[in-house]
Scaffold this motif. Structure first.
Motif, PDB file in Angstrom:
ATOM      1  N   LEU A 103      16.212  37.953  -2.067  1.00  0.00           N
ATOM      2  CA  LEU A 103      15.771  36.601  -2.411  1.00  0.00           C
ATOM      3  C   LEU A 103      16.575  36.054  -3.577  1.00  0.00           C
ATOM      4  CD1 LEU A 103      13.807  34.187  -2.362  1.00  0.00           C
ATOM      5  CD2 LEU A 103      12.288  35.537  -3.827  1.00  0.00           C
ATOM      6  N   ARG A 104      16.753  36.852  -4.640  1.00  0.00           N
ATOM      7  CA  ARG A 104      17.515  36.399  -5.798  1.00  0.00           C
ATOM      8  C   ARG A 104      18.935  36.007  -5.395  1.00  0.00           C
ATOM      9  NH1 ARG A 104      15.043  41.013  -8.138  1.00  0.00           N
ATOM     10  NH2 ARG A 104      13.411  40.451  -9.642  1.00  0.00           N
TER      11      ARG A 104
ATOM     12  N   LEU B 121       4.014  33.399  -8.112  1.00  0.00           N
ATOM     13  CA  LEU B 121       4.736  34.094  -9.167  1.00  0.00           C
ATOM     14  C   LEU B 121       5.338  35.417  -8.716  1.00  0.00           C
ATOM     15  CD1 LEU B 121       2.251  33.526 -12.137  1.00  0.00           C
ATOM     16  CD2 LEU B 121       4.301  32.203 -11.577  1.00  0.00           C
ATOM     17  N   ARG B 122       4.819  35.985  -7.650  1.00  0.00           N
ATOM     18  CA  ARG B 122       5.272  37.310  -7.227  1.00  0.00           C
ATOM     19  C   ARG B 122       6.480  37.183  -6.309  1.00  0.00           C
ATOM     20  NH1 ARG B 122      -0.596  38.609  -5.025  1.00  0.00           N
ATOM     21  NH2 ARG B 122      -0.228  36.426  -4.478  1.00  0.00           N
ATOM     22  N   LEU B 123       7.640  37.626  -6.791  1.00  0.00           N
ATOM     23  CA  LEU B 123       8.865  37.496  -6.011  1.00  0.00           C
ATOM     24  C   LEU B 123       8.801  38.291  -4.715  1.00  0.00           C
ATOM     25  CD1 LEU B 123      11.864  37.466  -8.514  1.00  0.00           C
ATOM     26  CD2 LEU B 123      10.679  35.565  -7.426  1.00  0.00           C
TER      27      LEU B 123
ATOM     28  N   ALA C  20       9.553  36.703  -1.172  1.00  0.00           N
ATOM     29  CA  ALA C  20      10.579  37.300  -0.315  1.00  0.00           C
ATOM     30  C   ALA C  20      10.013  37.649   1.048  1.00  0.00           C
ATOM     31  CB  ALA C  20      11.164  38.536  -0.988  1.00  0.00           C
ATOM     32  N   ALA C  21       8.813  38.225   1.076  1.00  0.00           N
ATOM     33  CA  ALA C  21       8.206  38.603   2.352  1.00  0.00           C
ATOM     34  C   ALA C  21       7.842  37.376   3.175  1.00  0.00           C
ATOM     35  CB  ALA C  21       6.973  39.463   2.098  1.00  0.00           C
ATOM     36  N   SER C  22       7.271  36.361   2.535  1.00  0.00           N
ATOM     37  CA  SER C  22       6.825  35.177   3.266  1.00  0.00           C
ATOM     38  C   SER C  22       7.979  34.354   3.811  1.00  0.00           C
ATOM     39  CB  SER C  22       5.954  34.302   2.352  1.00  0.00           C
ATOM     40  OG  SER C  22       4.797  34.998   1.936  1.00  0.00           O
ATOM     41  N   SER C  23       9.133  34.402   3.132  1.00  0.00           N
ATOM     42  CA  SER C  23      10.287  33.615   3.569  1.00  0.00           C
ATOM     43  C   SER C  23      11.254  34.403   4.435  1.00  0.00           C
ATOM     44  CB  SER C  23      11.027  33.053   2.354  1.00  0.00           C
ATOM     45  OG  SER C  23      11.450  34.104   1.494  1.00  0.00           O
ATOM     46  N   GLY C  24      10.964  35.681   4.667  1.00  0.00           N
ATOM     47  CA  GLY C  24      11.795  36.461   5.566  1.00  0.00           C
ATOM     48  C   GLY C  24      12.979  37.139   4.924  1.00  0.00           C
TER      49      GLY C  24
ATOM     50  N   TRP D 297      21.695  28.246   9.612  1.00  0.00           N
ATOM     51  CA  TRP D 297      20.493  27.415   9.667  1.00  0.00           C
ATOM     52  C   TRP D 297      19.259  28.228   9.291  1.00  0.00           C
ATOM     53  CZ3 TRP D 297      16.055  27.963  12.613  1.00  0.00           C
ATOM     54  CH2 TRP D 297      15.148  26.899  12.547  1.00  0.00           C
ATOM     55  N   LEU D 298      19.154  29.427   9.836  1.00  0.00           N
ATOM     56  CA  LEU D 298      18.002  30.275   9.564  1.00  0.00           C
ATOM     57  C   LEU D 298      17.909  30.612   8.075  1.00  0.00           C
ATOM     58  CD1 LEU D 298      15.700  31.695  11.084  1.00  0.00           C
ATOM     59  CD2 LEU D 298      17.205  33.681  11.345  1.00  0.00           C
ATOM     60  N   THR D 299      19.042  30.943   7.469  1.00  0.00           N
ATOM     61  CA  THR D 299      19.050  31.274   6.044  1.00  0.00           C
ATOM     62  C   THR D 299      18.664  30.068   5.199  1.00  0.00           C
ATOM     63  OG1 THR D 299      20.763  32.946   6.418  1.00  0.00           O
ATOM     64  CG2 THR D 299      20.460  32.156   4.161  1.00  0.00           C
ATOM     65  N   THR D 300      19.188  28.897   5.546  1.00  0.00           N
ATOM     66  CA  THR D 300      18.866  27.685   4.796  1.00  0.00           C
ATOM     67  C   THR D 300      17.384  27.369   4.862  1.00  0.00           C
ATOM     68  OG1 THR D 300      21.071  26.765   5.158  1.00  0.00           O
ATOM     69  CG2 THR D 300      19.322  25.213   4.597  1.00  0.00           C
ATOM     70  N   GLU D 301      16.782  27.521   6.037  1.00  0.00           N
ATOM     71  CA  GLU D 301      15.350  27.251   6.169  1.00  0.00           C
ATOM     72  C   GLU D 301      14.521  28.253   5.376  1.00  0.00           C
ATOM     73  OE1 GLU D 301      14.107  24.590   7.343  1.00  0.00           O
ATOM     74  OE2 GLU D 301      16.048  23.851   8.019  1.00  0.00           O
ATOM     75  N   ARG D 302      14.977  29.499   5.321  1.00  0.00           N
ATOM     76  CA  ARG D 302      14.263  30.500   4.543  1.00  0.00           C
ATOM     77  C   ARG D 302      14.358  30.204   3.047  1.00  0.00           C
ATOM     78  NH1 ARG D 302      15.828  35.608   8.464  1.00  0.00           N
ATOM     79  NH2 ARG D 302      13.772  35.729   9.457  1.00  0.00           N
ATOM     80  N   VAL D 303      15.522  29.760   2.604  1.00  0.00           N
ATOM     81  CA  VAL D 303      15.662  29.375   1.203  1.00  0.00           C
ATOM     82  C   VAL D 303      14.742  28.196   0.891  1.00  0.00           C
ATOM     83  CG1 VAL D 303      17.239  28.368  -0.489  1.00  0.00           C
ATOM     84  CG2 VAL D 303      17.997  30.279   0.924  1.00  0.00           C
TER      85      VAL D 303
END
Length: 321
Positions: free
Chosen positions: A298-299, A281-283, A287-291, A263-269
């Protein structure tokens, strides 16, 4: 000036055909679209008989072209009907085989996959159909690789859609293939229908926090959603819920049908996708904002959950799209 046509789409209608799928084909390929300022489809309905009684006798189609029109089709749409226990007209099966032999594009909506399977053009290929008939068709046609969990499947010159509404998804996908993203976006706007539900991929569907009692998981879910940028762990969630990790697992399974980590991973995605859609535009920032911490993580997670790289997702769903 009248619009010129460059691609012949022919839909076969048979006794007890479903009006919805026929309407989808007519809407997408039959209506003139002068606002697009480009050649559109030459659309024809054909049948083995001069008059065809539609499903439940709602109406009868008359004065449609004869079945010989199928022999001129660049794209041939086969009939969908509710009674899959009745074999397809042999004349229609023969028309499908002739179309396949000359390299025409074959399309089925919903139970129309039955006609393609009977013609043998799905053997060795992936295909989908309405989930209600997937098991019975799989038993009858074991040489077809049935995948009922997707909206549609594109196997090049043979394309199949799942349930009735998925006919719109597949039809828009075909328009995208033929005319590109700008045109399909214009058509989907006119339909007031999303053009972004790609078949064969995990669907981009928002997963709202379920309406569960406050004594259950709702408080910890809301708490976690506000802290997705932080390095949350399952023990962190368990501590917030004042329970053990094992008990938290059981509650997630019972109420959400998944695990806390999934669940946590899905919400971060989902959060990462929203950030990309909004133009970030900055990956490394996404990545930082989504945990996810790093662009590499992130990729990996975005590709695993959506089937797309960040750049591909941006092209398809970003502000420019």
């Amino acid at each position: 000036m009248p619009q010129e046509f460059s691609h012949r789409v022919v839909a076969i209608v048979t006794e007890e055909s479903n009006p919805f799928e026929l309407g989808v084909a007519t809407e997408l390929f039959g209506l003139r679209r002068p606002e697009l300022d480009r050649p559109w489809y030459d659309f024809t309905l054909c049948a083995a008989t001069p008059a065809v009684r539609m499903n439940l006798g709602m109406f009868t189609l008359a004065d449609v072209a004869g079945l010989e029109a199928a022999d001129a089709a660049d794209t041939l749409i086969v009939p969908a009907r509710p009674n899959t226990g009745v074999p397809t007209d042999p004349a229609i099966i023969a028309a499908i085989r002739r179309a396949a032999d000359r390299g025409a594009r074959l399309v089925s909506f919903c139970t129309g996959a039955l006609a393609l399977a009977e013609a043998g053009v799905l053997d060795g290929k992936r295909a989908t159909t309405h989930w209600q008939w997937a098991a019975s068709l799989a038993a009858r046609f074991p040489r077809v690789h049935w995948e009922p969990e997707v909206l549609f499947i594109d196997e090049g010159n043979v394309l199949t859609a799942a349930g009735s509404a998925a006919s719109l998804d597949l039809g828009l996908h075909i328009i995208h293939r033929d005319h590109g993203a700008e045109v399909v976006n214009a058509v989907s706007r006119r339909l007031v229908f999303t053009g972004h539900r790609d078949g064969g991929q995990r669907q981009f569907i928002a997963r709202p926090v379920p309406a569960v009692p406050e004594t259950s998981l709702a408080p910890v879910l809301a708490w976690a959603l506000e802290r997705l940028d932080q390095p949350l762990t399952v023990p962190d969630l368990a501590a917030r819920a004042a329970t053990s990790p094992a008990t938290l697992h059981r509650k997630f399974r019972a109420e959400l049908g998944t695990t806390p980590l999934a669940w946590l991973t899905t919400e971060r995605v989902s959060l990462a996708c929203r950030l990309i859609e909004r133009g970030e535009l900055r990956l490394d920032r996404v990545a930082a904002s989504s945990g996810f911490g790093t662009a590499a993580n992130l990729r990996a997670q975005l590709r695993r959950h959506t089937g797309l790289s960040p750049s591909a997702y941006r092209r398809r769903f970003g502000p420019a799209a």
